[in-house]
Write an enzyme that holds these catalytic residues in place. Sequence first.
Site, PDB file in Angstrom:
ATOM      1  N   ASP A   1      22.213 -18.738 -11.354  1.00 19.97           N
ATOM      2  CA  ASP A   1      22.044 -19.323 -10.015  1.00 19.97           C
ATOM      3  C   ASP A   1      21.237 -18.342  -9.168  1.00 19.97           C
ATOM      4  OD1 ASP A   1      22.553 -20.773  -7.458  1.00 19.97           O
ATOM      5  OD2 ASP A   1      23.926 -21.889  -8.718  1.00 19.97           O
TER       6      ASP A   1
ATOM      7  N   HIS B   1      18.182 -23.506  -7.664  1.00 21.59           N
ATOM      8  CA  HIS B   1      19.214 -22.496  -7.955  1.00 21.59           C
ATOM      9  C   HIS B   1      18.682 -21.443  -8.929  1.00 21.59           C
ATOM     10  CE1 HIS B   1      22.573 -24.482  -5.874  1.00 21.59           C
ATOM     11  NE2 HIS B   1      21.996 -25.595  -6.233  1.00 21.59           N
TER      12      HIS B   1
ATOM     13  N   GLU C   1      20.268 -30.316  -6.200  1.00 19.82           N
ATOM     14  CA  GLU C   1      19.860 -29.640  -4.957  1.00 19.82           C
ATOM     15  C   GLU C   1      18.510 -28.940  -5.061  1.00 19.82           C
ATOM     16  OE1 GLU C   1      24.116 -28.688  -2.905  1.00 19.82           O
ATOM     17  OE2 GLU C   1      23.560 -27.293  -4.499  1.00 19.82           O
TER      18      GLU C   1
HETATM   19  C1  ACM Z   1      26.667 -29.122  -6.937  1.00 22.05           C
HETATM   20  O1  ACM Z   1      27.773 -29.040  -6.354  1.00 22.05           O
HETATM   21  N1  ACM Z   1      25.595 -28.536  -6.420  1.00 22.05           N
HETATM   22  C2  ACM Z   1      26.530 -29.849  -8.188  1.00 22.05           C
END
Ligand code: ACM
Length: 544
Positions: free
Chosen positions: A196, A259, A323
């Site tokens: 991440d 991420h 995201e």
């Molecule tokens: C998430 O909670 N970004 C999958």
Amino acid sequence: MNIKVLFVTAALFATAIVSTAQDNTSALIPMPNHIVKSNKGEVFTLNTRTSIKTNLPDSAFVISELKRIIARHMQLSPQIDNSARKNIIEIIKDSCIKEEEHYTLSVDKKGIHIKANSEGTIFLALQTLDQILTGDIHNTALHKVEHVFIDDKPRYAHRAIMIDPARHFLPVSDVKFFIDQMARFKFNKLQIHLTDDQGWRIEIKSHPKLTEIGASRVPNGSNQGPDNGYYTQEQMREIIEYADKRNVEIIPEIDIPGHSVAILAAYPHLGCEFRHNETKNLGKTTNMMLCAACDEVYSVYDDIIREIATLFPSEYIHLGGDEAAIKENWAKCDKCHNMMERNGYTSPSQLMIPFFNNILSSVRTNGKKAILWCELDNIWPPANEYLFPYPEDVTLVTWRNALTPKCIELTRKHKHQLLMAPGEHTYLDYPQYPGDLPEFNNWGMPVTTLEQAYRLDPGYGLPKEEQSHINGVMATLWAEAIKDINRLTYMTYPRAMAIAEAGWSQMEQRDWENFRLRLFPCIYELIKSGVSVRVPFEIVENRH
Ligand code: ACM
Ligand code: ZN
């Protein structure tokens, strides 16, 4: 004592007994799907002559687990004697039982008999035995076990918890400790969020900078300490083997294309060109992404996926897909724009399609299947009855609050497998009670109480044919605010017990009022094992 006082006292005493009575079902979580209890109160009594009988070829681990359970509850140490005919604890590998994770456990006058077709499932049955002995506290103290017949198998094949050592690193011993606890409740998948913005936590031998640079929040800092570190492939193999013995499969998650600051800190040229020289600040969630139009992204991830596929026996690799900050990256990148033009696209979010087609071809070549977080109409191109942006062989996970009903419907229409991690029920990084340890509250998130976690029906009450593509459940523990194993288990328990029951038990076996009572002996067992848990005082009636 006058008669009225006597009556009231007797009534209070009876109430006390009813409310504290414990029997062989009092600590069963998740509730088995078929139990026949003895109505005559008959018992099998263990003694120093009780022996273990087994036909397992490689029985060392499950037999040691059985001995541990018997020793802990009864201070007895039965030994193997395969010629014994009665006064036995029998562990039978039975190939007539065809289904995965299907076991029977019976107690009769000859002894205790467990049957299943694999060591992993025998391990599950032993967890049930452990809970029978925990629940029936008075009989157990007398070395007695009440006659019972249990024929049990799970509602769902996939019962997962996700942990996040990318945000706060967890040493190997802590991961094993976590596995020990989840295995008690028959969870069978541990998804590890390995990469991440805050860190890259798995050794990739072909690209060593991923961990030399990406595993350390402090540039050039040491790889020690709670926020820094990574698993060598050797260590990960140790975790995989440890989990496997306990019927838990490790699923790696490598989150792309968002991420991804950790990989960009190590290899900045994998991002969109206009951001190459920006500081990559490991430790915070930021909005950087891999460039969709950079060929090297695909060759580097081909190497990464090959190593991951070789290391992890799971058929799945989770690739994130959540995201993605498309407006801040692909929308402003010349190379990404050229790629859009070449494909005749009008929106940069459409680049998710060739991006994942490239990556998924590496996944398929390595004989694996991908899982992705399901995004609807936001980051990926629009999804509706006719259009769905995800390739058909991808399993999706529903997670965004309120989007789950739509996600269930669209994945069914477009023939995808679906896992259930709806934020409202299974996001265990959300606080458990108003005001409970506010430092754990990531972004002012809503409260997910124990009862709210328990209220999850993974089938959302739909007719059978509309939920048949749902394969399981997942509790998530995003760890931006979870700094160590004690905080991690505190957020996990007791709510994960509710999710465990949602994953294992059919709706007919589930009952909140009954679960509330079964919960406390299980919490006590965790505490006795040194597990930090939250005591759910709010569900105790008449608390003053
Ligand atoms: C998430 O909670 N970004 C999958
Ligand atoms: Zn780009």
